[in-house]
Design a protein around this motif. Sequence first.
Motif, short mmCIF file in Angstrom:
data_model
loop_
_atom_site.label_atom_id
_atom_site.label_comp_id
_atom_site.label_asym_id
_atom_site.label_seq_id
_atom_site.Cartn_x
_atom_site.Cartn_y
_atom_site.Cartn_z
N SER A 73 -0.92 3.46 -12.58
CA SER A 73 -1.52 2.97 -11.34
C SER A 73 -2.13 4.07 -10.49
N ARG A 74 -1.89 5.33 -10.84
CA ARG A 74 -2.24 6.41 -9.91
C ARG A 74 -3.74 6.55 -9.70
N PHE A 75 -4.55 6.31 -10.75
CA PHE A 75 -5.99 6.39 -10.51
C PHE A 75 -6.40 5.33 -9.49
N TRP A 76 -5.95 4.11 -9.68
CA TRP A 76 -6.37 2.99 -8.84
C TRP A 76 -5.79 3.08 -7.44
N ALA A 82 4.80 5.77 -11.81
CA ALA A 82 3.37 5.45 -11.83
C ALA A 82 3.07 4.07 -12.40
N GLN A 83 4.05 3.41 -13.02
CA GLN A 83 3.83 2.11 -13.64
C GLN A 83 3.65 1.02 -12.57
N TYR A 84 2.89 0.00 -12.93
CA TYR A 84 2.82 -1.18 -12.08
C TYR A 84 4.14 -1.94 -12.16
N ALA A 85 4.60 -2.44 -11.03
CA ALA A 85 5.83 -3.22 -10.99
C ALA A 85 5.54 -4.67 -11.36
N ARG A 103 -2.92 14.07 -12.78
CA ARG A 103 -2.70 12.66 -12.47
C ARG A 103 -1.93 12.48 -11.17
N GLU A 104 -0.98 13.34 -10.93
CA GLU A 104 -0.10 13.19 -9.77
C GLU A 104 -0.68 13.83 -8.51
N LEU A 105 -1.31 14.99 -8.66
CA LEU A 105 -1.66 15.82 -7.50
C LEU A 105 -3.16 15.94 -7.29
N CYS A 106 -3.95 15.07 -7.89
CA CYS A 106 -5.40 15.18 -7.80
C CYS A 106 -5.85 15.25 -6.34
#
Length: 506
Positions: free
Chosen positions: A193-196, A345-348, A436-439
Amino acid sequence: YYLRLVSQYGGVPLQLTPLSAPKYDYTRASAQDVYTQIIADFNKAIPLLPTTGSPAHITQDAAKHYLAKALLFRASEINDSWNTATKTADLQQAVTLCDAVIANHPLASDFFKLWNFTTLNGPNETLPEIILSAQFTNDVNTQQGNGNTQHLYFVSRYDIQDQMQRDLTGGRPFSRLHTTYYDYRIYDMVNDSRFWKSFRTKNAINANAPVSPNIKGDLGIMFVINQPGDTRYPLTKISKGTAGSALVNDVYGTGRPIPTTYVAYPNGRTTDGALFTDPTTVGQGYPSLSKYMDGSRNSLNDVVGHRDFTLARSAETYLIAAEAQAKLGNYTAALPYINALRARAQYAAGENRASYNDGGNTLQAGLQTIANAFYPGNSYYESNNIPVTTTASTLPPITSIAAGSLPAQDEYIINTLGLSSSYDRVLCLILNERSRELCGEYKRWEDLARTKTLVARAKAFNPDAATNVKSYHILRPIPQTFLDGIQANGQALTPDQKAAMQNPGY
């Protein structure tokens, strides 16, 4: 500050006593001496600091986080010519420090919560994950005309597109920093989900005279971040000027046409770069990083932002620990730190994957004067071309770094860079996870420079830098104003003395 300086320039002058008069004679200490001082200072500071007060105040955990970072940086590849004697102990201590910080600063349950700026001094700014932040406010008695300006730099030129104008929710688009195709290839776009939750991919029509059948508030701009080989869209920019009336329709909304649609991979294209070719924006049409958007500003052109700036959060602490374990050769021990971030980062289950919000939608009462460019949705389904779902997504834990065992996105980066050793593979994985995390959190250059991966990655993934980047760019140049301003024995430096003090290559 010395950690910032040594990671940018290498050895710098060490001034360890207060000055009572101007001083002009300076020489550079070695990077080794600078790190020795930084680490000694942090070790002395930790027991003197409070254990509470984060993120507004420097605590023991903040010092431990930055000490772990300093130890990792000293043990990094850029210092391999002199760090052998300290490397193992540095990395072991870094892991111990990270574990202590992580225990006190649990990850936010949802990545989105970190950036969900809904009100001044709101709940997202005091999450336990945040270890230290720079505090900002709209109180004119304290801001002295200054503020957080990061909202300016990552926003694309939405305001010059068809039926669009600048507004407070859209931001002031300086367009200094933008995505590359590396950003579109590094995420699992379906399950991560992190990009979105980091990028704005839709804007609403906000012009005064929308073109029928559109009305204000309809979807006005969409970025389709699809994958290579997708044949659904014929052009990289689909607008009236390029496609006549054959516009992309808002199939998940009104069904009406979208005035401007950008497509990462049009017409079955498998090579990168299509989004860089739009002449109307000269490379300024791209998904905007949303981490700093600030609609609480006092006017649409105001540069003074009010939201806090996160300096350190425990997600980075996890990644420092992972890299320290990898550098110790403990590859399996590095993976749980990475997997913790992947799990978050996963969607719940039940989550609407197409929902979207950002700090640009944080309006103070009475300040908005025109329609909003903010749109409460993203292009997840248009980009991924999958059925609508509310089931939880799955990013399986990484259990091995053997060839072919990593996620497809990481294997793509590894193969593009031609890496094969176990250490190179796990370091690449960690650097990818940092992306992915710190962009956009201002850590990337120093990470690539200190690991001496900057040149290879820039050549592979940054077309603007590829032809210019050189091996000596792992250090910044010493500023000419500094060289011109200092002295030796009371005299201005000669050209030879300036050259001797400058970093190699400049």
